[in-house]
Design a protein around this motif. Structure first.
Motif, PDB file in Angstrom:
ATOM      1  N   SER A 231      58.007  37.843  18.676  1.00  0.00           N
ATOM      2  CA  SER A 231      57.415  39.167  18.852  1.00  0.00           C
ATOM      3  C   SER A 231      56.278  39.407  17.862  1.00  0.00           C
ATOM      4  CB  SER A 231      58.488  40.241  18.663  1.00  0.00           C
ATOM      5  OG  SER A 231      57.917  41.535  18.579  1.00  0.00           O
ATOM      6  N   ASP A 232      55.307  40.220  18.276  1.00  0.00           N
ATOM      7  CA  ASP A 232      54.218  40.578  17.363  1.00  0.00           C
ATOM      8  C   ASP A 232      54.649  41.601  16.315  1.00  0.00           C
ATOM      9  OD1 ASP A 232      54.437  42.881  18.923  1.00  0.00           O
ATOM     10  OD2 ASP A 232      52.273  43.136  19.157  1.00  0.00           O
ATOM     11  N   LEU A 233      55.889  42.077  16.402  1.00  0.00           N
ATOM     12  CA  LEU A 233      56.375  43.046  15.419  1.00  0.00           C
ATOM     13  C   LEU A 233      56.358  42.466  14.009  1.00  0.00           C
ATOM     14  CD1 LEU A 233      59.409  44.603  17.343  1.00  0.00           C
ATOM     15  CD2 LEU A 233      57.301  45.795  16.669  1.00  0.00           C
ATOM     16  N   TRP A 234      56.622  41.171  13.869  1.00  0.00           N
ATOM     17  CA  TRP A 234      56.640  40.554  12.544  1.00  0.00           C
ATOM     18  C   TRP A 234      55.266  40.595  11.892  1.00  0.00           C
ATOM     19  CZ3 TRP A 234      61.462  39.576  11.015  1.00  0.00           C
ATOM     20  CH2 TRP A 234      62.441  39.340  11.991  1.00  0.00           C
ATOM     21  N   GLU A 235      54.239  40.241  12.672  1.00  0.00           N
ATOM     22  CA  GLU A 235      52.873  40.276  12.145  1.00  0.00           C
ATOM     23  C   GLU A 235      52.425  41.706  11.872  1.00  0.00           C
ATOM     24  OE1 GLU A 235      50.229  37.746  11.523  1.00  0.00           O
ATOM     25  OE2 GLU A 235      52.144  36.786  11.152  1.00  0.00           O
TER      26      GLU A 235
ATOM     27  N   THR B  18      66.618  43.802  13.568  1.00  0.00           N
ATOM     28  CA  THR B  18      66.461  44.039  14.995  1.00  0.00           C
ATOM     29  C   THR B  18      65.051  44.549  15.265  1.00  0.00           C
ATOM     30  OG1 THR B  18      67.173  46.336  14.848  1.00  0.00           O
ATOM     31  CG2 THR B  18      68.910  44.659  15.158  1.00  0.00           C
ATOM     32  N   SER B  19      64.671  44.594  16.523  1.00  0.00           N
ATOM     33  CA  SER B  19      63.346  45.124  16.858  1.00  0.00           C
ATOM     34  C   SER B  19      63.222  46.586  16.433  1.00  0.00           C
ATOM     35  CB  SER B  19      63.078  44.979  18.357  1.00  0.00           C
ATOM     36  OG  SER B  19      64.083  45.619  19.120  1.00  0.00           O
ATOM     37  N   ALA B  20      64.297  47.349  16.580  1.00  0.00           N
ATOM     38  CA  ALA B  20      64.262  48.754  16.168  1.00  0.00           C
ATOM     39  C   ALA B  20      64.054  48.879  14.660  1.00  0.00           C
ATOM     40  CB  ALA B  20      65.547  49.459  16.585  1.00  0.00           C
ATOM     41  N   MET B  21      64.702  48.004  13.891  1.00  0.00           N
ATOM     42  CA  MET B  21      64.516  48.032  12.439  1.00  0.00           C
ATOM     43  C   MET B  21      63.081  47.666  12.059  1.00  0.00           C
ATOM     44  SD  MET B  21      68.109  46.271  11.246  1.00  0.00           S
ATOM     45  CE  MET B  21      67.779  46.310   9.476  1.00  0.00           C
ATOM     46  N   LEU B  22      62.516  46.674  12.739  1.00  0.00           N
ATOM     47  CA  LEU B  22      61.137  46.291  12.453  1.00  0.00           C
ATOM     48  C   LEU B  22      60.176  47.438  12.758  1.00  0.00           C
ATOM     49  CD1 LEU B  22      61.095  42.643  13.865  1.00  0.00           C
ATOM     50  CD2 LEU B  22      61.113  43.337  11.457  1.00  0.00           C
ATOM     51  N   GLU B  23      60.392  48.109  13.862  1.00  0.00           N
ATOM     52  CA  GLU B  23      59.540  49.245  14.208  1.00  0.00           C
ATOM     53  C   GLU B  23      59.675  50.368  13.181  1.00  0.00           C
ATOM     54  OE1 GLU B  23      60.792  50.122  18.150  1.00  0.00           O
ATOM     55  OE2 GLU B  23      59.511  48.591  19.077  1.00  0.00           O
ATOM     56  N   THR B  24      60.895  50.615  12.706  1.00  0.00           N
ATOM     57  CA  THR B  24      61.112  51.643  11.689  1.00  0.00           C
ATOM     58  C   THR B  24      60.419  51.264  10.380  1.00  0.00           C
ATOM     59  OG1 THR B  24      63.234  52.247  12.678  1.00  0.00           O
ATOM     60  CG2 THR B  24      62.854  52.942  10.406  1.00  0.00           C
ATOM     61  N   LEU B  25      60.479  49.995  10.022  1.00  0.00           N
ATOM     62  CA  LEU B  25      59.794  49.537   8.811  1.00  0.00           C
ATOM     63  C   LEU B  25      58.280  49.697   8.940  1.00  0.00           C
ATOM     64  CD1 LEU B  25      61.910  46.346   8.108  1.00  0.00           C
ATOM     65  CD2 LEU B  25      61.618  48.259   6.510  1.00  0.00           C
ATOM     66  N   ILE B  26      57.732  49.350  10.079  1.00  0.00           N
ATOM     67  CA  ILE B  26      56.289  49.537  10.307  1.00  0.00           C
ATOM     68  C   ILE B  26      55.924  51.007  10.149  1.00  0.00           C
ATOM     69  CG2 ILE B  26      54.445  49.428  12.039  1.00  0.00           C
ATOM     70  CD1 ILE B  26      55.960  46.938  13.182  1.00  0.00           C
ATOM     71  N   ASP B  27      56.724  51.885  10.741  1.00  0.00           N
ATOM     72  CA  ASP B  27      56.474  53.330  10.633  1.00  0.00           C
ATOM     73  C   ASP B  27      56.548  53.792   9.179  1.00  0.00           C
ATOM     74  OD1 ASP B  27      56.174  53.486  13.369  1.00  0.00           O
ATOM     75  OD2 ASP B  27      58.194  54.269  13.743  1.00  0.00           O
ATOM     76  N   ALA B  28      57.497  53.241   8.415  1.00  0.00           N
ATOM     77  CA  ALA B  28      57.667  53.639   7.018  1.00  0.00           C
ATOM     78  C   ALA B  28      56.445  53.250   6.187  1.00  0.00           C
ATOM     79  CB  ALA B  28      58.928  53.009   6.436  1.00  0.00           C
ATOM     80  N   PHE B  29      55.948  52.041   6.368  1.00  0.00           N
ATOM     81  CA  PHE B  29      54.783  51.613   5.601  1.00  0.00           C
ATOM     82  C   PHE B  29      53.516  52.337   6.047  1.00  0.00           C
ATOM     83  CE2 PHE B  29      57.588  48.250   4.238  1.00  0.00           C
ATOM     84  CZ  PHE B  29      57.147  47.980   2.948  1.00  0.00           C
ATOM     85  N   THR B  30      53.429  52.651   7.327  1.00  0.00           N
ATOM     86  CA  THR B  30      52.292  53.432   7.816  1.00  0.00           C
ATOM     87  C   THR B  30      52.316  54.827   7.222  1.00  0.00           C
ATOM     88  OG1 THR B  30      52.283  52.176   9.890  1.00  0.00           O
ATOM     89  CG2 THR B  30      51.128  54.293   9.881  1.00  0.00           C
ATOM     90  N   ALA B  31      53.496  55.447   7.174  1.00  0.00           N
ATOM     91  CA  ALA B  31      53.636  56.778   6.583  1.00  0.00           C
ATOM     92  C   ALA B  31      53.340  56.746   5.090  1.00  0.00           C
ATOM     93  CB  ALA B  31      55.037  57.317   6.833  1.00  0.00           C
ATOM     94  N   ALA B  32      53.744  55.676   4.408  1.00  0.00           N
ATOM     95  CA  ALA B  32      53.478  55.549   2.979  1.00  0.00           C
ATOM     96  C   ALA B  32      51.977  55.500   2.709  1.00  0.00           C
ATOM     97  CB  ALA B  32      54.156  54.302   2.426  1.00  0.00           C
ATOM     98  N   LYS B  33      51.247  54.821   3.570  1.00  0.00           N
ATOM     99  CA  LYS B  33      49.788  54.769   3.413  1.00  0.00           C
ATOM    100  C   LYS B  33      49.184  56.156   3.591  1.00  0.00           C
ATOM    101  CE  LYS B  33      45.624  52.479   5.131  1.00  0.00           C
ATOM    102  NZ  LYS B  33      45.060  51.472   6.079  1.00  0.00           N
ATOM    103  N   GLN B  34      49.647  56.871   4.580  1.00  0.00           N
ATOM    104  CA  GLN B  34      49.130  58.217   4.823  1.00  0.00           C
ATOM    105  C   GLN B  34      49.480  59.172   3.688  1.00  0.00           C
ATOM    106  OE1 GLN B  34      50.938  58.990   8.628  1.00  0.00           O
ATOM    107  NE2 GLN B  34      49.347  57.910   9.783  1.00  0.00           N
TER     108      GLN B  34
END
Length: 204
Positions: free
Chosen positions: A72-76, A25-41
C-alpha cells in the motif's frame, strides 16, 4: 490504537496495540498520517514517537499484509508525513522494530531504543520489496552495504549494533526512555518554531 498526547510545543504519538505487538493496520497508518499532518498545522516544536508494551511494532498486521497492505502507498505517505514535519522528531523505541514500521522510524530526526530492541526488515523473505524511501533513508544512515545486510541478508541486528552502525543515536533503559527523549526535545521546545524548522532544512 494510536494515542496522541499534546502539551505546549510537544506532542507524543504512541502506538497502542500491545496485545498484537503494535502490528499496524491500514486504519492505524491512516490515523498516524492524520496525526503528523495535524502536528504540522499546529506548528509544534517537537514530537516523540513511541509505543506501548515491550515491542515498538512488529510491522504490518499479517492478515492485512497478505490482503494488500504490504504494498500500500500508506507506508510512503506516512514516512513522508514524518519527514515533512518541520519539528524535531524523536523515535523513542520501547522495543523491537520490524518491517514497514521502520519507515516512520527512519524518517525521524533522532532515534533512541531500549537495550532489548532488535531491528529487522524481512520483506524479501515475505515476497515484497521494501518501501523505496525506507531503503534510501537506511542507506544514508548506515551505508549501502549494511542496508543490504539487513534487507538482502535478512539479518536481525541488536540495539548495540544499531547504535554502532548509526541506526540509532543512543540506548536508554526502559524506565529512562521517555525522560531521555523529553530531554532531547527541551532545546527545540524552548526555541522559536521557525528556528527549529530552519535548522532542519539546513541538515540534509
Amino acid at each position: 490504537m494510536i494515542n496522541v498526547t499534546k502539551t505546549p510545543g510537544l506532542w507524543t504519538v504512541q502506538l497502542d496495540r500491545p496485545d498484537k505487538a503494535n502490528a499496524l493496520t491500514s486504519a492505524m497508518l491512516e490515523t498516524l498520517i492524520d496525526a503528523f499532518t495535524a502536528a504540522k498545522q499546529a506548528q509544534i516544536n517537537a514530537l516523540i514517537l513511541t509505543g506501548s508494551g515491550k515491542v515498538f511494532s512488529a510491522g504490518a498486521d499479517l492478515a492485512e499484509a497478505h490482503a494488500g497492505l504490504a504494498t500500500s502507498d500508506l507506508w510512503e505517505r506516512l514516512s513522508g508525513a514524518v519527514a515533512d514535519l518541520p519539528a524535531l522528531t524523536i523515535a523513542a523505541l520501547n522495543g523491537t522494530v520490524a518491517g514497514g514500521a521502520l519507515g516512520m522510524v527512519l524518517a525521524c530526526d533522532l532515534r533512541l531504543c531500549v537495550p532489548q530492541a532488535n531491528f529487522f526488515y524481512p520483506v524479501m523473505k515475505l515476497g515484497f520489496l521494501p518501501q523505496p524511501s525506507d531503503a534510501r533513508r537506511m542507506a544514508r544512515l548506515i551505508g549501502p552495504a549494511r542496508t543490504k545486510w539487513i534487507l538482502m541478508g535478512g539479518q536481525k541486528i541488536t540495539a548495540d549494533t544499531a547504535r554502532d552502525w548509526g541506526l540509532v543515536e543512543a540506548i536508554a533503559a526502559a524506565q529512562d526512555l521517555e525522560a531521555q527523549a523529553r530531554g532531547l526535545a527541551e532545546a527545540a521546545m524552548a526555541a522559536q518554531p521557525a528556528l527549529v524548522a530552519g535548522i532542519k532544512q539546513l541538515v540534509p
